[in-house]
Design a protein around this motif. Sequence first.
Motif: not given
Length: 126
Positions: A64-69, A71-72, A98-101, A113-126
Amino acid sequence: MKRAFHPEAGPKPMGPYSPAVRAGDFVFISGQGPAEPATNKLIEGAIFAQTQRTLLNLASALQSAGSRLDDVVKVCVHLADLGDFQEMNRAYSEFFSEPYPVRTTVQSGLLGTMLIEIDCIAYTGS
């Protein structure tokens, strides 16, 4: 300048926060859990299934923000039980290559009953 994004194909926020915020070349994704987008309800199931659903929601927020996994660059995983680490890691490895974040994994008190929550930061520059 920052801009908020709300993925059409993702669960709706359960509070006053944005699922995704773009600030320059960085995209910040709020904590995503295993909610089914159509119902906004947490899915049932073990950590493997909950991790998969959570990462699909994360990918939707990124898109939705113009990024993808790919880029993380930074991931933070919150587990209700660190005993679920191996199974979470097995599902996680289906989504990242690879290369893994860089990643931090901690045990946290999570809602219901939530067993997991994940947040992240992605970089979309060159």
